[in-house]
Design a protein around this motif. Structure first.
Motif, mmCIF file in Angstrom:
data_model
loop_
_atom_site.group_PDB
_atom_site.id
_atom_site.type_symbol
_atom_site.label_atom_id
_atom_site.label_comp_id
_atom_site.label_asym_id
_atom_site.label_seq_id
_atom_site.Cartn_x
_atom_site.Cartn_y
_atom_site.Cartn_z
ATOM 1 N N HIS A 566 0.843 -1.200 0.000
ATOM 2 C CA HIS A 566 0.000 0.000 0.000
ATOM 3 C C HIS A 566 0.874 1.245 0.000
ATOM 4 N N GLY A 567 0.244 2.386 -0.297
ATOM 5 C CA GLY A 567 0.971 3.636 -0.463
ATOM 6 C C GLY A 567 1.264 4.345 0.842
ATOM 7 N N ILE A 568 1.906 5.489 0.700
ATOM 8 C CA ILE A 568 2.279 6.319 1.846
ATOM 9 C C ILE A 568 1.126 7.269 2.169
ATOM 10 N N MET A 569 0.788 7.373 3.444
ATOM 11 C CA MET A 569 -0.315 8.230 3.863
ATOM 12 C C MET A 569 0.077 9.707 3.731
ATOM 13 N N CYS A 570 -0.779 10.456 3.053
ATOM 14 C CA CYS A 570 -0.601 11.906 2.893
ATOM 15 C C CYS A 570 -1.871 12.613 3.336
ATOM 16 N N ASP A 571 -1.790 13.931 3.465
ATOM 17 C CA ASP A 571 -2.997 14.672 3.817
ATOM 18 C C ASP A 571 -3.855 14.886 2.574
ATOM 19 N N SER A 572 -4.947 15.607 2.722
ATOM 20 C CA SER A 572 -5.891 15.770 1.615
ATOM 21 C C SER A 572 -5.304 16.569 0.465
ATOM 22 N N PHE A 573 -4.192 17.292 0.719
ATOM 23 C CA PHE A 573 -3.527 18.064 -0.335
ATOM 24 C C PHE A 573 -2.383 17.288 -0.982
ATOM 25 N N GLY A 574 -2.189 16.039 -0.568
ATOM 26 C CA GLY A 574 -1.133 15.226 -1.144
ATOM 27 C C GLY A 574 0.220 15.432 -0.502
ATOM 28 N N ARG A 575 0.262 16.140 0.646
ATOM 29 C CA ARG A 575 1.533 16.341 1.344
ATOM 30 C C ARG A 575 1.760 15.210 2.334
ATOM 31 N N LYS A 576 3.007 14.783 2.442
ATOM 32 C CA LYS A 576 3.314 13.774 3.448
ATOM 33 C C LYS A 576 2.983 14.328 4.830
ATOM 34 N N MET A 577 2.467 13.451 5.680
ATOM 35 C CA MET A 577 2.092 13.899 7.016
ATOM 36 C C MET A 577 3.332 14.178 7.838
ATOM 37 N N SER A 578 3.357 15.366 8.407
ATOM 38 C CA SER A 578 4.524 15.820 9.159
ATOM 39 C C SER A 578 4.054 16.655 10.335
ATOM 40 N N LYS A 579 4.616 16.378 11.506
ATOM 41 C CA LYS A 579 4.244 17.146 12.687
ATOM 42 C C LYS A 579 4.579 18.620 12.514
ATOM 43 N N SER A 580 5.660 18.905 11.792
ATOM 44 C CA SER A 580 6.054 20.297 11.603
ATOM 45 C C SER A 580 5.065 21.053 10.729
ATOM 46 N N LEU A 581 4.330 20.328 9.851
ATOM 47 C CA LEU A 581 3.315 20.972 9.010
ATOM 48 C C LEU A 581 1.969 21.064 9.710
ATOM 49 N N GLY A 582 1.821 20.339 10.798
ATOM 50 C CA GLY A 582 0.549 20.358 11.512
ATOM 51 C C GLY A 582 -0.536 19.569 10.814
ATOM 52 N N ASN A 583 -0.166 18.664 9.905
ATOM 53 C CA ASN A 583 -1.178 17.917 9.144
ATOM 54 C C ASN A 583 -1.274 16.455 9.547
ATOM 55 N N VAL A 584 -0.645 16.107 10.675
ATOM 56 C CA VAL A 584 -0.708 14.727 11.150
ATOM 57 C C VAL A 584 -2.069 14.489 11.813
ATOM 58 N N ILE A 585 -2.706 13.391 11.434
ATOM 59 C CA ILE A 585 -3.982 12.995 12.018
ATOM 60 C C ILE A 585 -3.799 11.638 12.680
ATOM 61 N N LEU A 586 -4.165 11.531 13.943
ATOM 62 C CA LEU A 586 -4.094 10.260 14.646
ATOM 63 C C LEU A 586 -5.434 9.547 14.548
ATOM 64 N N PRO A 587 -5.428 8.224 14.455
ATOM 65 C CA PRO A 587 -6.695 7.482 14.383
ATOM 66 C C PRO A 587 -7.635 7.829 15.524
ATOM 67 N N GLU A 588 -7.097 7.966 16.728
ATOM 68 C CA GLU A 588 -7.936 8.269 17.887
ATOM 69 C C GLU A 588 -8.666 9.600 17.724
ATOM 70 N N GLN A 589 -8.013 10.565 17.041
ATOM 71 C CA GLN A 589 -8.639 11.860 16.830
ATOM 72 C C GLN A 589 -9.814 11.753 15.868
ATOM 73 N N VAL A 590 -9.709 10.859 14.903
ATOM 74 C CA VAL A 590 -10.816 10.645 13.972
ATOM 75 C C VAL A 590 -11.944 9.890 14.671
ATOM 76 N N ILE A 591 -11.580 8.913 15.465
ATOM 77 C CA ILE A 591 -12.576 8.070 16.124
ATOM 78 C C ILE A 591 -13.364 8.859 17.171
ATOM 79 N N LYS A 592 -12.652 9.576 18.047
ATOM 80 C CA LYS A 592 -13.305 10.267 19.159
ATOM 81 C C LYS A 592 -13.562 11.748 18.899
ATOM 82 N N GLY A 593 -12.914 12.287 17.871
ATOM 83 C CA GLY A 593 -13.009 13.720 17.623
ATOM 84 C C GLY A 593 -11.943 14.462 18.412
ATOM 85 N N ALA A 594 -11.599 15.659 17.959
ATOM 86 C CA ALA A 594 -10.564 16.460 18.636
ATOM 87 C C ALA A 594 -10.799 17.936 18.337
ATOM 88 N N THR A 595 -10.719 18.742 19.376
ATOM 89 C CA THR A 595 -10.814 20.185 19.191
ATOM 90 C C THR A 595 -9.458 20.717 18.741
#
Length: 968
Positions: A566-595
């Motif tokens: 399978h491929g490499i996970m990227c954000d909706s804009f096609g950027r690799k997920m990086s903490k420095s970009l602020g585009n990292v999404i954790l499964p728990e945040q999707v499951i439970k929601g996050a402010t």
């Protein structure tokens, strides 16, 4: 029971019985009561569904292992993707009757774990691991592993995964450690493992070699300040410095360019291109090294780029990959400059002990004083960074253990070429061959304490310091083996202090998890080789290829039959997920929601752990504000799983959009409400749905037969897609069936049947059967949702839906639905709602079509929200009518709408709509004509394709003519 959240099941049944005794309006009251309870994932996903059913038939077996996550980590989207894909496969194979052996385990993660524990101990005791000592440090690490270790297991259980949990392993378990030692010993004694001095990736912060996969390439644009470990201030990079070497016995000099001036202490030559005329007169000349008081040669090598800098480059074999190769070709000495901890070695008294980047500045100042510095400029470059420590990687020559890969890699290539191993998708075969052709030997030793200590013992002759290495499970065994060599009788023996690369031990997992080398183990016979290895394509070489090489060499068999990547996970804009970009999404945040505040706090934890610098924190927070304006909505496990599988995971990159999870949550609510409707429908009709045998086939309506055909075709599509691991096609087929076919069309048509006993009986049966069978195929993706809804639907329904496939009927209904959709769109344009009176006349071009539509007139009335709808074949009658709007629905159908009340008709123009549609159809026709007129078309396209194109062209021409007729 969750489905009846606001009303208990008993009360609901009572209300249904009461409603059945009341007027027809009572059904509306009943539905209003049920609408109180909407789909809420948190209410149904708090149960444990991680225990798989052991039911299976025959001797079919299917085995997989999960790529072992590090014990230091939390579940990230990459883990969630892999786990979901593998769980979907496991659930699907179970449905087919296979016995599943799907094994979970965790990796000791040598570097990652040691870094974490070192930080904890330094904070706790203020001591380094060397001050604590190896034995105590390892005890502390084991304690940390037992107390704080991997939370991923619990996270994976919540994700609904159905591992064979009683087979769980840890890569440092005694049986696995013994297997790792045995593998090393066997390879060593086959002369496939050897010890050598060679250039390696070195992290000064870790004081260890690191693998290529742990090296990140940081692109630097010009002069840049970066933070690295153990330095109080930022280090300047992205600068190209020129300095001169004086030619011996001459007034001439050669200027070289470098981004690493501190390594000039170890220069052993200057190289130029042999055809560079600027230096052709300097053949056999020597250069004076200002800090070693010795001469170094000017060499000529074709690898030098004459257009870079001055065309002359310094050669430091001990600290540069390219220079190392040039040094070997020209037999240059290797002079090390930097120590294991990143300081200048004692040989250079003027700079000894200085940290390498502090020494850089002092060397530059000294070169200026020596009048050898020739300037510097901003320079774009790629900087190797250690992903674990964020240190700048040094290249050093160190004694290390290596695996000979040349012959083993050839066998791995052959396994794919012959089809013994199948790579999916097949385009990665080229990557496989590229990596494994002329494969470099593999450095497997690491200068760590946490890991599998290398089972190698050094025997040294105290008289002449001659040494010999022996691989063995213990020192006693090593001494027995050594004595058989007759090398020397007097010796001292020490065990190698290094540990093995984590990839070495994990590369053995396909067979060590089944207790290899114990050949009598029944699991090894039953489940090895594995049926499938599913993982990310980014570790195709680092892990997958090495598993193949080691397995063939040690067991004589390939480790698995198929490789699914399978491929490499990227954000909706096609950027690799990086903490420095602020585009990292954790499964728990999707499951439970996050402010947004939750996201910010998670990012701040990364700063505390040293993953992010403080300067990167603000950039990350700003990125989160742009990506997640309102935070992340709670979506639940099933929505995450379904969304992950809705992506074409075989692509190189996978763009993950959390909004798709929200959309899928709404889709599940649609199914939820449809299930309640079906249950209520059956209750109102007092029907106990058991199977298709209870349905009077003679009383099935056209729409009943259509939805059964759609169900059959959906099942066929899902089966085929699942066998090909194209889960995005499975989810798409299921979504289309439930959303577009079942809920938006069929369910709506059954509302008329509530008034008729016989029709209502059949509709209730079909509603419940479609849900029961359709959800059975959807369960592999959404186990929580289906588990809950199955409580209310008929069980073990034996119904071969594929027998009801009727493509001709589906085509007819599709045309009917297209007509209905066109009428609704036209009424929307006219702003006609249900309360407005209108008359609609539909013209079709043949009597069979007219008869079919009239037979389904009630459905059309309901689907178009109309009360007055007439279908005719006489074109002259249609043309004589005065409509407020006249349009085409397709090539066979035109329709007109009359507004039957006094109202403003200024917006009733159909000219703009017809003009736009005409342009679209004419463009489509021209494109089709271009296709069929191309050279070689008839030779390349088979007759079936050509006929399809002819039919399409004819239909386009007919509809174009109809629109032109309307516009006259």
């Amino acid at each position: 029971m969750i489905l009846r959240q606001k009303i208990s099941l008993i009360k609901l049944k009572q209300s249904i019985r009461l409603c059945c005794q009341k007027s027809q309006n009572s059904s509306k009251l009943l539905n209003d009561q049920l609408r109180i309870a909407a789909y809420q994932p948190s209410k149904i996903e708090n149960v444990d569904i991680s225990q798989a059913s052991s039911i299976h038939s025959g001797n079919n077996r299917f085995s997989m292992i999960f790529p072992p996550p590090n014990i230091t980590g939390n579940l990230h989207l990459g883990h969630a993707l892999t786990a979901t894909i593998q769980d979907v496969i496991a659930r699907w194979k179970r449905k087919q009757g296979s016995e599943i052996q799907w094994i979970f385990g965790t990796d000791h993660a040598g570097i990652a774990t040691q870094v974490v524990v070192e930080k904890i101990l330094h904070k706790k005791y203020g001591k380094t691991r060397h001050e604590i000592g190896r034995e105590d440090f390892l005890n502390e690490t084991w304690n940390w592993k037992l107390e704080k270790g991997c939370s991923i297991k619990d996270d994976l259980k919540k994700l609904g995964t159905t591992f064979n949990w009683n087979k769980e392993y840890f890569t440092l378990d005694p049986n696995l450690s013994n297997a790792v030692n045995e593998a090393f010993i066997r390879l060593f004694e086959k002369n496939l493992i050897y010890r050598d001095n060679s250039l390696i990736n070195w992290s000064c912060a870790l004081e260890s070699a690191i693998s290529d996969i742990e090296v990140e390439n940081l692109e630097v644009t010009g002069t840049t300040q970066i933070a690295i470990p153990n330095y109080d201030k930022n280090v300047t990079v992205g600068v190209l410095t020129d300095f001169a070497y004086k030619i011996v016995d001459s007034d001439e000099e050669i200027v070289v360019s470098t981004t690493r001036p501190e390594t000039m202490l170890g220069d052993t030559a200057v190289a130029v291109h042999p055809e560079d005329s600027r230096y052709s007169h300097l053949i056999n000349k020597k250069l004076y090294h200002p800090y070693r008081n010795e001469e170094i040669p000017l060499i000529f090598d074709e690898s030098v780029d004459p257009n870079f800098g001055t065309g002359a480059v310094k050669i430091t074999p001990s600290h540069d990959k390219n220079d190392f190769e040039i040094g070997k070709r020209h037999k240059l000495p290797n002079i090390s400059v930097i120590t294991e901890n990143g300081s200048i070695i004692d040989n250079f008294s003027q700079f000894k002990g200085l940290p390498r980047f502090e020494a850089r500045e002092i060397i530059l100042n000294d070169l200026a004083n020596l009048q050898l510095l020739r300037g510097s400029k901003s320079h774009n470059m790629v900087l190797p960074i250690c992903s674990r420590s964020k240190d700048i990687v040094e290249f050093m020559i160190k004694p290390q253990w290596y695996v000979k890969c040349n012959e083993m890699s050839k066998k791995a290539v052959t396994a794919v070429e012959t089809g013994e191993i199948k790579i999916i998708p097949s385009n990665f075969e080229k990557e496989w061959y590229r990596w494994l052709t002329n494969c470099r030997d593999w450095c497997i030793s690491r200068q760590l304490w946490w890991g599998h200590q290398i089972p190698a013992y050094k025997f040294t002759n105290p008289e002449n310091n001659n040494e010999i290495w022996i691989a063995a499970h213990s020192q006693d065994e090593a001494e027995m083996k050594f004595k058989k060599t007759n090398e020397f009788t007097s010796y001292t023996v020490t065990r190698d202090q290094d540990v093995l690369d984590t990839w070495f031990s994990s590369g053995l997992l396909p067979f060590t998890v089944f207790d290899w080398p114990n050949s009598s183990n029944e699991d090894l016979k039953k489940y090895f080789p594995l049926n499938l290895m599913e993982t990310g394509h980014d570790i195709l070489f680092f892990w997958v290829a090495r598993m193949v090489m080691l397995s063939i060499e040690l067991t004589g068999q390939v480790p698995f039959k198929e490789i699914l990547l399978h491929g490499i996970m990227c954000d909706s804009f096609g950027r690799k997920m990086s903490k420095s970009l602020g585009n990292v999404i954790l499964p728990e945040q999707v499951i439970k929601g996050a402010t947004l505040d939750d996201l910010r706090k998670e990012t701040e934890k990364s700063v505390e752990k040293g993953i992010l610098s403080k300067s990167e924190l603000e950039k990350s927070i700003q990125g989160q504000k742009k990506m997640f304006v309102n935070g992340i909505q709670e979506c639940g496990v099933d929505a995450l799983r379904f969304t992950l599988c809705s992506q074409n995971t075989k692509q190189h990159f996978i763009n993950f959009d959390v909004n798709e999870c929200v959309t899928n949550k709404l889709f599940f609510n649609k199914i939820w409400q449809a299930t309640k409707y079906a249950i209520n429908y059956a209750e109102i009709k007092n029907i106990k749905v058991k199977g298709i045998k209870d349905v009077d086939l003679g009383k099935l309506s056209t729409m009943d037969l259509w939805i059964l055909s759609r169900l059959g075709n959906t099942i066929k599509a899902v089966k085929h897609a699942n066998e090909e691991y194209n889960f995005h096609l499975s989810t798409s087929a299921l979504k289309n069936f439930f959303y577009n076919n079942f809920c938006d069309v069929y369910l709506e048509t059954t509302k008329n049947d509530l008034k008729e006993h016989d029709r209502g009986f059949s509709s209730a049966q079909i509603l419940n059967l479609c849900l029961s069978i359709g959800l059975d195929y959807m369960e592999i993706f959404t186990p929580y949702l289906v588990k809950e809804l199955k409580n209310y639907l008929p069980e073990n329904v034996l119904f071969d839906a594929e027998k009801y496939v009727n493509d001709e009927l589906e085509n007819q209904i599709n045309e009917l639905l297209d007509i209905c959709a066109s009428i609704r769109e036209a009424k929307s344009h006219l702003k006609l709602t249900k309360k407005h009176k209108s008359s609609i006349i539909i013209h079709v071009d043949n009597e069979n079509h007219e008869k079919f539509l009239n037979n389904n007139l009630n459905h059309m009335l309901h689907l178009t929200f109309s009360e007055n709808l007439k279908i005719i074949t006489d074109r002259s009658i249609f043309d004589s009518e005065q409509f407020d709007m006249t349009l085409t629905a397709n090539h066979m159908c035109s329709f007109g709408i009359k507004i039957l009340e006094s109202r403003d008709k200024s917006n009733a123009s159909d000219e703009a709509i017809n003009t736009k549609k005409l342009k679209k159809l004419e463009d489509e026709l021209q494109n089709m004509l271009n296709v069929v007129s191309k050279d070689g078309y008839k030779e390349k396209a088979n007759e079936k394709v050509q006929q399809k194109h002819r039919d399409k062209i004819e239909k386009l021409r007919i509809e174009i003519d109809n629109i032109k007729q309307i516009r006259k």
